[in-house]
Structures are given as structure tokens and as C-alpha cells.
Motif scaffolding. Sequence first.
Motif, PDB file in Angstrom:
ATOM      1  N   THR A  52      -7.388 -37.535 -14.750  1.00 46.65           N
ATOM      2  CA  THR A  52      -8.195 -37.789 -13.033  1.00 46.65           C
ATOM      3  C   THR A  52      -7.237 -39.342 -13.317  1.00 46.65           C
ATOM      4  O   THR A  52      -7.679 -39.498 -13.953  1.00 46.65           O
ATOM      5  CB  THR A  52      -9.650 -37.865 -12.918  1.00 46.65           C
ATOM      6  N   LEU A  53      -6.572 -39.121 -11.949  1.00 46.08           N
ATOM      7  CA  LEU A  53      -5.887 -40.788 -12.150  1.00 46.08           C
ATOM      8  C   LEU A  53      -6.985 -41.703 -10.584  1.00 46.08           C
ATOM      9  O   LEU A  53      -7.135 -41.292 -10.018  1.00 46.08           O
ATOM     10  CB  LEU A  53      -4.619 -40.998 -11.587  1.00 46.08           C
ATOM     11  N   SER A  54      -7.884 -43.575 -11.326  1.00 48.89           N
ATOM     12  CA  SER A  54      -8.047 -43.418 -10.213  1.00 48.89           C
ATOM     13  C   SER A  54      -7.567 -44.572  -9.544  1.00 48.89           C
ATOM     14  O   SER A  54      -6.823 -45.217 -10.351  1.00 48.89           O
ATOM     15  CB  SER A  54      -9.572 -44.645 -11.140  1.00 48.89           C
ATOM     16  N   CYS A  55      -7.457 -45.059  -8.520  1.00 44.63           N
ATOM     17  CA  CYS A  55      -6.136 -45.922  -7.729  1.00 44.63           C
ATOM     18  C   CYS A  55      -6.311 -46.694  -6.925  1.00 44.63           C
ATOM     19  O   CYS A  55      -7.703 -46.775  -5.758  1.00 44.63           O
ATOM     20  CB  CYS A  55      -5.483 -45.458  -6.333  1.00 44.63           C
ATOM     21  N   ASP A  56      -6.227 -48.713  -7.221  1.00 48.70           N
ATOM     22  CA  ASP A  56      -6.781 -49.192  -6.128  1.00 48.70           C
ATOM     23  C   ASP A  56      -6.571 -49.365  -4.842  1.00 48.70           C
ATOM     24  O   ASP A  56      -4.921 -49.230  -5.038  1.00 48.70           O
ATOM     25  CB  ASP A  56      -6.527 -50.596  -6.951  1.00 48.70           C
ATOM     26  N   HIS A  57      -6.528 -48.650  -4.013  1.00 49.48           N
ATOM     27  CA  HIS A  57      -6.043 -48.658  -2.495  1.00 49.48           C
ATOM     28  C   HIS A  57      -5.563 -49.376  -1.865  1.00 49.48           C
ATOM     29  O   HIS A  57      -4.562 -49.327  -0.834  1.00 49.48           O
ATOM     30  CB  HIS A  57      -6.948 -47.543  -1.577  1.00 49.48           C
ATOM     31  N   ARG A  58      -5.483 -50.644  -2.084  1.00 51.46           N
ATOM     32  CA  ARG A  58      -4.942 -51.754  -1.662  1.00 51.46           C
ATOM     33  C   ARG A  58      -3.176 -51.802  -2.497  1.00 51.46           C
ATOM     34  O   ARG A  58      -2.508 -52.257  -1.897  1.00 51.46           O
ATOM     35  CB  ARG A  58      -5.849 -53.312  -2.017  1.00 51.46           C
ATOM     36  N   ALA A  59      -3.484 -51.276  -3.802  1.00 52.76           N
ATOM     37  CA  ALA A  59      -2.039 -51.556  -3.876  1.00 52.76           C
ATOM     38  C   ALA A  59      -1.288 -50.237  -4.479  1.00 52.76           C
ATOM     39  O   ALA A  59      -0.258 -50.634  -4.314  1.00 52.76           O
ATOM     40  CB  ALA A  59      -2.564 -52.400  -4.878  1.00 52.76           C
ATOM     41  N   ILE A  60      -2.525 -49.651  -3.835  1.00 52.99           N
ATOM     42  CA  ILE A  60      -1.639 -47.650  -4.295  1.00 52.99           C
ATOM     43  C   ILE A  60      -1.808 -46.460  -3.053  1.00 52.99           C
ATOM     44  O   ILE A  60      -3.103 -46.799  -3.266  1.00 52.99           O
ATOM     45  CB  ILE A  60      -1.957 -46.923  -5.385  1.00 52.99           C
ATOM     46  N   ASP A  61      -1.199 -46.266  -2.403  1.00 58.32           N
ATOM     47  CA  ASP A  61      -1.681 -44.897  -1.453  1.00 58.32           C
ATOM     48  C   ASP A  61      -1.270 -44.031  -1.839  1.00 58.32           C
ATOM     49  O   ASP A  61      -1.320 -43.815  -2.522  1.00 58.32           O
ATOM     50  CB  ASP A  61      -0.440 -45.859  -0.566  1.00 58.32           C
ATOM     51  N   GLY A  62      -2.361 -42.669  -1.149  1.00 58.81           N
ATOM     52  CA  GLY A  62      -2.393 -42.037  -1.926  1.00 58.81           C
ATOM     53  C   GLY A  62      -1.356 -40.939  -2.011  1.00 58.81           C
ATOM     54  O   GLY A  62      -1.241 -40.576  -3.027  1.00 58.81           O
ATOM     55  N   ALA A  63       0.221 -40.801  -0.771  1.00 55.28           N
ATOM     56  CA  ALA A  63       1.143 -40.659  -1.518  1.00 55.28           C
ATOM     57  C   ALA A  63       1.081 -40.851  -3.053  1.00 55.28           C
ATOM     58  O   ALA A  63       2.369 -40.446  -4.062  1.00 55.28           O
ATOM     59  CB  ALA A  63       2.523 -40.008  -0.561  1.00 55.28           C
ATOM     60  N   ILE A  82     -15.539 -33.775 -23.059  1.00 54.02           N
ATOM     61  CA  ILE A  82     -15.805 -33.765 -21.712  1.00 54.02           C
ATOM     62  C   ILE A  82     -14.536 -33.248 -21.117  1.00 54.02           C
ATOM     63  O   ILE A  82     -14.020 -33.290 -21.211  1.00 54.02           O
ATOM     64  CB  ILE A  82     -16.196 -35.154 -21.113  1.00 54.02           C
ATOM     65  N   LYS A  83     -15.211 -32.031 -19.678  1.00 57.12           N
ATOM     66  CA  LYS A  83     -13.963 -31.187 -19.477  1.00 57.12           C
ATOM     67  C   LYS A  83     -12.476 -32.402 -18.227  1.00 57.12           C
ATOM     68  O   LYS A  83     -11.829 -32.494 -17.793  1.00 57.12           O
ATOM     69  CB  LYS A  83     -14.717 -30.485 -18.654  1.00 57.12           C
ATOM     70  N   ASP A  84     -13.593 -33.147 -17.455  1.00 54.87           N
ATOM     71  CA  ASP A  84     -13.473 -34.146 -16.486  1.00 54.87           C
ATOM     72  C   ASP A  84     -14.019 -34.888 -15.705  1.00 54.87           C
ATOM     73  O   ASP A  84     -15.133 -34.908 -16.242  1.00 54.87           O
ATOM     74  CB  ASP A  84     -12.455 -33.444 -15.541  1.00 54.87           C
ATOM     75  N   PHE A  85     -13.479 -36.465 -15.878  1.00 59.60           N
ATOM     76  CA  PHE A  85     -14.337 -37.285 -15.279  1.00 59.60           C
ATOM     77  C   PHE A  85     -13.551 -38.544 -14.698  1.00 59.60           C
ATOM     78  O   PHE A  85     -12.405 -38.413 -14.086  1.00 59.60           O
ATOM     79  CB  PHE A  85     -15.068 -37.921 -16.418  1.00 59.60           C
ATOM     80  N   THR A  86     -14.389 -39.452 -13.703  1.00 57.65           N
ATOM     81  CA  THR A  86     -13.496 -40.416 -13.536  1.00 57.65           C
ATOM     82  C   THR A  86     -14.360 -41.811 -14.079  1.00 57.65           C
ATOM     83  O   THR A  86     -15.062 -41.630 -14.320  1.00 57.65           O
ATOM     84  CB  THR A  86     -13.831 -40.352 -11.625  1.00 57.65           C
ATOM     85  N   ALA A  87     -12.798 -42.417 -13.905  1.00 51.81           N
ATOM     86  CA  ALA A  87     -13.084 -43.849 -14.318  1.00 51.81           C
ATOM     87  C   ALA A  87     -12.783 -44.861 -14.007  1.00 51.81           C
ATOM     88  O   ALA A  87     -12.067 -44.850 -12.508  1.00 51.81           O
ATOM     89  CB  ALA A  87     -12.041 -43.954 -15.644  1.00 51.81           C
ATOM     90  N   VAL A  88     -13.765 -45.884 -14.184  1.00 51.28           N
ATOM     91  CA  VAL A  88     -13.670 -47.621 -13.230  1.00 51.28           C
ATOM     92  C   VAL A  88     -12.232 -48.259 -13.587  1.00 51.28           C
ATOM     93  O   VAL A  88     -12.078 -48.762 -14.493  1.00 51.28           O
ATOM     94  CB  VAL A  88     -14.616 -48.161 -13.246  1.00 51.28           C
ATOM     95  N   ILE A  89     -11.721 -48.954 -13.135  1.00 54.22           N
ATOM     96  CA  ILE A  89     -10.407 -49.642 -12.713  1.00 54.22           C
ATOM     97  C   ILE A  89     -10.701 -50.884 -13.063  1.00 54.22           C
ATOM     98  O   ILE A  89     -11.969 -51.500 -13.125  1.00 54.22           O
ATOM     99  CB  ILE A  89      -9.619 -49.479 -11.775  1.00 54.22           C
ATOM    100  N   ASN A  90     -10.601 -51.953 -14.332  1.00 58.95           N
ATOM    101  CA  ASN A  90     -10.337 -52.313 -14.991  1.00 58.95           C
ATOM    102  C   ASN A  90      -9.158 -53.640 -14.401  1.00 58.95           C
ATOM    103  O   ASN A  90      -8.637 -53.676 -14.584  1.00 58.95           O
ATOM    104  CB  ASN A  90      -9.785 -52.412 -16.579  1.00 58.95           C
ATOM    105  N   PRO A  91     -10.027 -54.367 -12.956  1.00 58.66           N
ATOM    106  CA  PRO A  91      -8.512 -55.542 -12.183  1.00 58.66           C
ATOM    107  C   PRO A  91      -8.150 -56.543 -13.509  1.00 58.66           C
ATOM    108  O   PRO A  91      -9.261 -56.672 -15.152  1.00 58.66           O
ATOM    109  CB  PRO A  91     -10.441 -56.373 -12.314  1.00 58.66           C
ATOM    110  N   PRO A  92      -7.600 -57.268 -13.419  1.00 61.20           N
ATOM    111  CA  PRO A  92      -6.407 -56.764 -12.311  1.00 61.20           C
ATOM    112  C   PRO A  92      -5.872 -55.848 -11.830  1.00 61.20           C
ATOM    113  O   PRO A  92      -4.641 -55.901 -11.508  1.00 61.20           O
ATOM    114  CB  PRO A  92      -5.714 -58.084 -12.377  1.00 61.20           C
ATOM    115  N   SER A 115      -4.120 -51.612 -11.611  1.00 60.74           N
ATOM    116  CA  SER A 115      -4.536 -50.554 -10.759  1.00 60.74           C
ATOM    117  C   SER A 115      -4.634 -49.534 -10.546  1.00 60.74           C
ATOM    118  O   SER A 115      -4.643 -49.292  -9.424  1.00 60.74           O
ATOM    119  CB  SER A 115      -3.683 -51.155  -9.325  1.00 60.74           C
ATOM    120  N   SER A 116      -4.799 -48.898 -11.480  1.00 63.31           N
ATOM    121  CA  SER A 116      -5.206 -47.631 -12.045  1.00 63.31           C
ATOM    122  C   SER A 116      -5.387 -47.187 -12.850  1.00 63.31           C
ATOM    123  O   SER A 116      -5.359 -48.427 -14.167  1.00 63.31           O
ATOM    124  CB  SER A 116      -3.457 -46.484 -11.263  1.00 63.31           C
TER     125      SER A 116
END
Length: 448
Positions: A416-427, A376-386, A388-389
Motif C-alpha cells: 500500500t502506497l501512502s501519498c501526500d496529495h499536495r505533492a502527488i495526485d491520484g493518477a 501482517i497481510k496489509d496496512f497503511t503507513a504514516v508518511i515521514n515529512p519531508p 511525500s510517500s
Amino acid sequence: MPINILMPALSPTMEKGNLAKWLKKEGDTVKSGDVIAEIETDKATMEVEAVDEGTIAKILVAEGTADVPVNDIIAILATEGEDVKAAASGGGAAKPEAKAEAKAEAKSEAKPEPKAEAKQDAPKPAAAPAPAQAAATNGARVFSSPLARRLAKEAGIDVSRVNGTGPRGRVVAADIEKAKSGGALKSASAGAPAAAGVAAPAMSDQAILGLYEEGSYESVPHDSMRRTIAQRLTAATNSMPTFYLTVDCDLGKLSSAREEINAAAGKDKDGKPNYKLSVNDFVIKAMAVALQKIPEANVSWTEAAMLRHKHSDIGVAVALPFGLITPIIRQAEIKSISAISNEMKELAARAKAKKLKPHEYQGGASSVSNLGMFGIKDFTAVINPPQSSILAVGTGEERAVVRNGQIVAATMMSVTLSCDHRAIDGALGAELITAFKKLIENPVMMVV
């Protein structure tokens, strides 16, 4: 008085379990601390110890029984000096919740319905809705027991959409448990807004089955792990605003370092290498160090506060025949890559044998999911609560890149980094993945 042995809650998220095996039989004497049974949860197989002393008078749930709800009576224990046969025939003591439920139902039955309706119609000053009953979406009154309402609130279920099986259609605790297990709910009333936080199912099981010819498929019941995965990931995607950041990493220096380290690894008494590092081991270490360099991203979101973690506890996704689990490398930032490699192999082996303990796969700050071995070249993963990434890692492959104006071949890997926007902003997410990229492209920096 007989003592009820209940199905234990072996983890905070456990709702049901499979009674895999009884290690004691009826008539056996047990002491506190004796292992009496093995329970399969959604993630592992765990031993259950006796809390009280006595004789097992009766086993109510046979071994091999699946989906036994937490706190259900599974056996009856006769205490010292008590008649075992009498304890077995007596059925044990009623559970407190069952007593409360029965009392509430009896009280409801004793109360005349006409008076209850008349009282409801009487004018009242503006106030919060009375907790005794819930209102249906079409304005009709919904009768439900206090225990049922509490369970529904905890599970985020709209009581007005639950089919009641109690007297006069009253919703009882068993109805809520059935709804939590995927039981059909009533359709929301036409023109009425859906209850907050409750989404109507897109299609019922019956509707889906109607799309396929009978005999053209095999129906494989969900096991507890698959149900838990579905519930947690659905909750994560529905309640967690997520954004994604992708970078390409040059693996040239890492590949050379890995070859040298593996070549220099000593051998044990059986002639096997003391360790054999994989690219994933470097990824785990790099992610752990990156979180230390960007501590604002090493967090978990709660409604009350942000939990900023002192250590980098990294979960690593392990594919199993029956689902997915993420054992956690604790304090990965202070461990050598060889120690991470050996620990990961040991955790993965126990995960596949369903022998992990809850603290070995719960919590954590971030996770790594690597599908590179599947090409697999690239993909997005689902964050595992609690957490944040989560970092999704693709395959390392030769690509044409431009260096100093020349097209050359290089071994590249997309992450690819998946981020919870509530805890981690884009920058902040960009800082984290940039820190990771620098470390993975210059592995010597991981030991600085």
C-alpha cells in the motif's frame, strides 16, 4: 571571562537531549576539538567537541540528566590565565536570550500598568495588532515577553492559552518551553473560536489517569525518541492530506531469482556468505528505480516550491526497543541489490546501538515499511515529512489466484502506497505503484 558550554543542537529538529556521559571532569584542560561529552538525542548518541580552549571550571548538568533543553548551560570553561575557582563561583556569562528576557521583564515592571491600559483604550486607526502584547480568546489582554511570543509563534502555540508564571501572570520563555513539553494549556473560552492551527487536547493527563484505578498500571515516562515520533506523526496526520493505493504483487519470479542469487553468493574468509538477499532488499531497489521512472513522484513539498530529487534516497523503517527510525539508503537506484542488502544490515545495526548520524536518517524522498515478517497481510503507513510517500509492505503468502481461467496457487504480496496529495495526485501515485509492481514481479528489469 568564563565561557559557557551550552547544550548543542545536534540536529535541526532537536529541542532537548540527554547528557549521557561526561568524558572530561572539573579541572581538566581541554583544547578545541577535544571530545568532552556524549549526548543522547531522540535518534542517536553523539559526541560533543570543545569549541574553545581552557579548563573546565564547573559542570552544571550531571551525566545521566534527561531532557536538557538546547542552549542550556551545561558547564563553565575558564579561559587561559583565568582563575578557575572564580570562574566556577561566578556562574559563567549570562546567555544573550536570558539577558534579553530579563531586560524585557524589567522594562515591563518599570512601566506603570494603569498607563498601559489607558493607552490601549485610546482610539487607533485600523492596523495590524501591536506586537507588544497578544490578545486572549476572551478579549482580555495577555502580557508576554517578546522572546516568549517569538518562541510561541515558532512552536504554533497560542500565547493566550499559556499559564504565565512571570510578574502579574506575564508569559515568559520558560512557560512556552513547558507548554512545548506537554504542559497543560488553558481551555479555549466558551463560544470563542479556537486559534488557527491550535487544537485543544482531547483529554488532559489528569482526566485520563482518573479513568483507571491507582495501582492498576505502571507509568513509564516518555523518552525523547517517543516524544519526537509523536510530535512528527501528529503533525503529519494533521497537516498532510493523504490517500492510499493498494496492489497485489506476484513474487514467483522474485523468489526464484533470490534463491539463485543467494546460492551463487561467494563466501568470505570466515566462511560466511558475502551477502544474503531478502525480499525487502528487492523492495528497496524496486522503489528506487520506480521513482526514477516516475520522476514527478520523486518530490518533497514546501510552501514555496516542489523539490524534485535527482536521486532515489529511500528510508527503511527499523523497529527499535525504544521507538522507530528510518535510516536512508542514498542513491539506491544506482546500487546493486547486494550492496543495498549489506548497507541496510550495517545501518540497522548502528541504529539499534543509537550510533547513526543525523544525515543518515534525515531527508530522503520516500520510505519502505515492512511488517511482512510479523504475518501482517496489509496496512497503511504514516508518511515521514519531508518525504511525500511511503510504501507499506505486507507478508508474502500463498493465495488462490485465477490464471487463464484456472484457479492456481501463487505467492502474493500486498503493498500500500501512502501519498501526500499536495505533492502527488491520484493518477501520479497510481503510475508510481504500477511501476513498482512491474519491477517487483520482473526483477530482471531492475538492472536494465
